[in-house]
Design a protein around this motif. Structure first.
Motif, PDB file in Angstrom:
ATOM      1  N   GLY A 308     -20.512   8.734 -74.798  1.00  0.00           N
ATOM      2  CA  GLY A 308     -19.344   9.374 -75.389  1.00  0.00           C
ATOM      3  C   GLY A 308     -18.971   8.875 -76.758  1.00  0.00           C
ATOM      4  N   ASP A 309     -19.841   8.052 -77.389  1.00  0.00           N
ATOM      5  CA  ASP A 309     -19.523   7.531 -78.723  1.00  0.00           C
ATOM      6  C   ASP A 309     -20.576   7.932 -79.749  1.00  0.00           C
ATOM      7  N   MET A 310     -21.160   9.123 -79.551  1.00  0.00           N
ATOM      8  CA  MET A 310     -22.150   9.653 -80.489  1.00  0.00           C
ATOM      9  C   MET A 310     -21.526   9.846 -81.875  1.00  0.00           C
ATOM     10  N   ASP A 311     -22.259   9.440 -82.902  1.00  0.00           N
ATOM     11  CA  ASP A 311     -21.779   9.585 -84.279  1.00  0.00           C
ATOM     12  C   ASP A 311     -22.068  11.012 -84.753  1.00  0.00           C
ATOM     13  N   TRP A 312     -21.256  11.947 -84.248  1.00  0.00           N
ATOM     14  CA  TRP A 312     -21.476  13.356 -84.576  1.00  0.00           C
ATOM     15  C   TRP A 312     -21.197  13.647 -86.050  1.00  0.00           C
ATOM     16  N   ALA A 313     -20.380  12.826 -86.698  1.00  0.00           N
ATOM     17  CA  ALA A 313     -20.089  13.051 -88.120  1.00  0.00           C
ATOM     18  C   ALA A 313     -21.361  12.894 -88.949  1.00  0.00           C
TER      19      ALA A 313
END
Length: 450
Positions: A308-313
């Motif tokens: 749940g801490d994927m760096d989607w930015a």
């Protein structure tokens, strides 16, 4: 990695356009992304730790830009390949009952293919089910969903990667980007299954990170399907050129897959025993470990999505970068030039020394072929291509042989190692330069004038 003849050979095969694109990716990563992200962190690194600080930023954040770029470029590549794959399937469907098919067009019967798919599905189910620590109805349903996902994605991946390998060559297959898409799809499906009742705590009790390991385990089947399709389509294409019988080739290829599967695991265990992998202590306590950058990226993506801490930015920035370079590449193609977006993304996420060495190989190919002294009619022989392929295979075989000797006698190479790191670097650079000159000479003059 910087003095790798295998990387030099890869660069020679992909050519100047791919090499320049990878250098563009290196520039984006290290001259733009790393300084900007470093400035935003507000942390001032001392001069002695500046390289470590920049490497941490690249590893933890910038590589996701490369992943996004590769994912978008791969989707674009798959979209371009779709019409050809669909036409091939239509042709196969129309000719399935043809009794007068020529021997050079006869494939294995449909019943054999369906039986093989069922056998593979059962094997995958047993492998996945045995991997899970708890065995109940819930894990069985989770395993069935994983097998179904694996079969669907493997069909799409094998069709696209194999089609590209058959058209252009295995070195141009988008396998790296497709695997990024695959691990994202696997992890999103797993999160969806967790959300509808199959909680990770129930599927993986008392095993922190086992859900990530299981996602990567499923990914290995997809990676194998992509790699095998690259090789098999090349073999079938060669067979078509010499009017071979496809069904006989296909039986031989199936045998090759079984033998390869039996040999791969012991070789990987040998490499692990000899060196270890990045992030763990080497089996013999040495400093030389196998970095496996692509595997590391897959691990980071799986951890980010499932945790749940994927760096989607960063991933989104990479996706936008990929779209931009796709349009830019289309513009360059009207001018007779190329700058593959997929190679740009690889330049961002691969270590810089790997990308630079590959780019050097592309430059050597361009210069030597342009200034070749051989007659134009003789240039189709391309001896430099044979040498480049030999570099890739030879370094792989030597790596396995050295790993075996290192396991038997860990100190066997100590007496041959130069005493200082500076001398090792100088000697390696000298040997690498000599090999680079030699492949250029072979490519420009041919075998008879070496």
């Amino acid at each position: 990695g910087a003095w790798s003849t295998a990387l030099l050979g890869v660069g020679y095969l992909i050519g100047l356009g791919g090499g320049i694109a990878m250098l563009v990716g290196v520039a984006i990563a290290w001259l733009i992304a790393v300084p900007l992200i470093g400035a935003q962190t507000g942390i001032l690194a001392s001069e002695g730790h500046l390289l470590e600080f920049a490497s941490t930023i690249w590893m933890s954040r910038v590589r996701f830009i490369g992943a996004g770029t590769i994912a978008v470029a791969s989707l674009w590549t798959l979209a371009q390949l779709a019409p050809g794959v669909i036409d091939g399937l239509k042709t196969l469907w129309k000719s399935r009952n043809a009794q007068d098919t020529a021997p050079c067009e006869r494939d294995l019967p449909a019943w054999f293919i369906i039986s093989t798919v069922i056998a593979v599905a059962i094997t995958l189910f047993l492998s996945f089910y045995s991997f899970l620590p708890s065995h109940n109805a819930q894990t069985a349903l989770f395993t069935i969903a994983s097998v179904a996902l694996c079969l669907i994605l493997s069909f799409l991946i094998a069709a696209s990667c194999g089609y590209m390998a058959g058209l252009i060559g295995a070195s141009s297959s988008p396998i790296s980007g497709v695997m990024i898409i695959a691990i994202i799809a696997i992890c999103l499906v797993f999160r969806g299954l967790h959300g509808i009742g199959s909680r990770a705590s129930q599927l993986f009790p008392h095993e922190e990170g086992l859900d990530v390991a299981f996602a990567l385990f499923v990914l290995t089947a997809l990676t194998a399907s992509a790699a095998i399709s690259n090789d098999n389509l090349q073999d079938l294409k060669t067979g078509q050129l010499v009017s071979a019988t496809p069904w006989k080739q296909q039986i031989a290829l199936i045998i090759g897959c079984v033998v390869g599967a039996a040999i791969t695991a012991p070789i990987l265990n040998l490499l692990h025993e000899a060196y270890g992998f990045a992030g763990e202590v080497s089996a013999h306590g040495g400093n030389l470990v196998l970095t496996a950058p692509q595997a590391t990226l897959m691990l980071s993506l799986a951890r980010g999505i499932l945790g749940g801490d994927m760096d989607w930015a960063m991933f989104t920035i990479g996706a936008v970068t990929g779209v931009s370079f796709i349009f830019f590449e289309r513009f360059l193609q009207t001018k007779g030039l190329t700058l593959p977006a997929l190679a740009v993304g690889m330049g961002i996420y691969l270590p810089s020394d790997v990308s630079v060495t590959i780019a050097l190989g592309g430059a050597v190919a361009h210069v030597t072929q342009k200034w070749s002294r051989r007659p134009v009619s003789d240039r189709t022989d391309q001896p430099g291509t044979l040498v480049a392929c030999g570099f890739i295979v030879g370094e792989s075989l030597m790596g396995i042989a050295i790993a075996g000797m290192h396991v038997v006698r860990p100190d066997i190479f100590d007496r041959f190692t130069p005493p200082s790191p500076e001398l090792r670097q100088i000697s390696s650079a000298f040997i690498f330069a000599a090999i680079t000159f030699w492949i250029g000479r072979v490519s420009a003059r041919g075998w008879t004038k070496i």
